[in-house]
Scaffold this active site. Sequence first.
Site, short mmCIF file in Angstrom:
data_model
loop_
_atom_site.label_atom_id
_atom_site.label_comp_id
_atom_site.label_asym_id
_atom_site.label_seq_id
_atom_site.Cartn_x
_atom_site.Cartn_y
_atom_site.Cartn_z
N GLU A 37 42.07 35.31 39.89
CA GLU A 37 42.81 34.27 40.60
C GLU A 37 42.32 34.15 42.06
O GLU A 37 43.09 34.23 43.01
CB GLU A 37 44.32 34.52 40.53
CG GLU A 37 44.83 34.52 39.09
CD GLU A 37 46.34 34.48 38.92
OE1 GLU A 37 47.07 34.59 39.91
OE2 GLU A 37 46.78 34.32 37.77
N GLU A 50 45.14 35.77 30.84
CA GLU A 50 46.54 36.05 31.18
C GLU A 50 47.37 34.95 30.55
O GLU A 50 47.20 33.77 30.90
CB GLU A 50 46.78 36.11 32.69
CG GLU A 50 46.27 37.38 33.34
CD GLU A 50 46.66 37.52 34.81
OE1 GLU A 50 47.74 37.03 35.21
OE2 GLU A 50 45.87 38.14 35.55
O1 AHR Z 1 50.48 39.34 35.39
C1 AHR Z 1 51.07 39.32 36.66
C2 AHR Z 1 50.23 38.57 37.68
O2 AHR Z 1 50.15 37.22 37.33
C3 AHR Z 1 48.79 39.00 37.79
O3 AHR Z 1 48.62 40.08 38.61
C4 AHR Z 1 48.15 37.78 38.41
O4 AHR Z 1 46.81 37.66 38.06
C5 AHR Z 1 48.99 36.64 37.89
O5 AHR Z 1 49.35 35.76 38.88
#
Ligand code: AHR
Length: 556
Positions: A227, A361
């Site tokens: 990110e 994610e």
């Molecule tokens: O999964 C929790 C957080 O969500 C992670 O650290 C980040 O990459 C995302 O914003």
Amino acid sequence: MSTANDTAALKTSVNDYLNLLSGAIRLASSSLSEWLSLVVLLTLFLTGLGSPAQTIELSVDTSKPGPTINRNLFGQFAEHLGHGIYGGIWVGPNSNIPNTRGIRNDVVTALKALKVPNVRWPGGCFADEYHWRNGIGPADKRAVTLNPNWGGVIEPNTFGTHEFMDFLDQIGADAYVSINVGSGTVKEAADWLEYMTAAQPTTLQKERAANGHPDAWKVGYLGLGNESWDCGGNMSPDYYVSQMKKFSRFVRNYNPAQQDKDQMLKIAVGPGGDGPRWTEWTDTVMKAYQQHTWSWDINGLSMHFYTVPHWPPSLKSVGFGEDDYAQILKTTLEMNDLIATHSAIMDKYDPQKKVALFVDEWGGWYAPLPGSNPGFLVQQNSLRDAILAALNLDIFARHADRVRGANIAQMINVLQSMILTDNKKMVLTPTYYVFKMYVPFQDATFVPVTFNAGTYTHGGITLPRVDAIAAKDKAGKLWLAITNIDPDQPVEIDASVVGGSVKSATGETLTAPKVDSVNTFDAPDAVVPKPISANLEGDKLTLKLQPKSVTVVGIE
Ligand code: AHR
């Protein structure tokens, strides 16, 4: 797909109900027992248990095999966050919780059954502040640092590179290492990779050997930041590309077994949602990829998409009703369009689909459980999440030509996890069981399936009632996964196979009394799969699916 047949079937069903009810009301006018019948019938009407199942014709076409459903679609994500690592995986060698070199035995046994292909580590946002040297060497000499992203708690660094690799060995998974692009240097990351993968006697190889591991480790996947548009450094797309190229160029994998085949895949940071900001990001990275020279490369583009109708996450993970259920499933189905949008941009610059989309994610993100540290992202995991997981896995499978990796967030005790632990106790979540039921789809060949999905409507939200995917495994066995989203109505599936005959279908189905049914330490078997088998009627298999259920059957 929804058609006039569906609407007709729905009308027939409603008419059945009305006839049933008007009969009951006529009867109920004469005696108490008849009044009781009315109450029972009304209850059945409201819960759907007494309703005739909707019939859905489903056809699996084995003559048109599609792409491989990459096993990496079933990847996991373990960040240094809350009790994801400490307590969830790592208890230390001196713990009275049974462990092997500090890693919980119960968790390892449970994860082995999922055939976890890879684990993404050490973050998340944590990765861009992680300095790997803090996590090597004698445990009592390791730096004690802080975890400012996640509750500002102490990070003891007792779980570092060696412990992570040991954990992977124990569960049989590959390493997906996210390097620190945000606050680290190219040299720091390059040294880490040399430390992990060098076989020749360099200083870093010798240091690794002195720390107990002479052999080079395999690093299957390398995340070039996390990110980077936000917690990873708030970079513009152009700035990220200029940084990323250097990390791609200089952070090398030296493992001799990964030079010709089995090469490490480099995953660049990709989009984090819907809208122009994200399409611009994908466009910039993919345009750069199209113009890349021999000196740098990427093999994947990451995408993050959480199921959250509104930020910050405020919906409950337990103790919710059908309004939240419908809303969450509507939001989760947006994954399909998001993948389609970004795949189309990737197609523009990479028509041969060399660069994989890694949805590294994803999952449901709800309000923290009351009483928990809000920075630990603790939530319960319900039947709704099992259905959410199945729908997403189906979406990934349908995009398997481009989507070749996905990592649910997160593996243990954080967000939509597989496992919850509390000290010695461990419980497997409904999402765990979906991942277990879907194991046969790992590396299976996608097989097209056509069906009339029907509709489920609640509170102005209309969703497809049913979702399904099919695949053929390496041994040639056909598998079918079907989700009945409707929380009230059962479904009867009449399945036929084009290009083959059917004799039987057996497997497992996962359901529970309520959409928010959960497994707890005291009642761990509230949501567990039960055996199911189909009836053979003529040349069709008939499967009766419960409301709000996920079913996977193997077809003979
Ligand atoms: O999964 C929790 C957080 O969500 C992670 O650290 C980040 O990459 C995302 O914003």
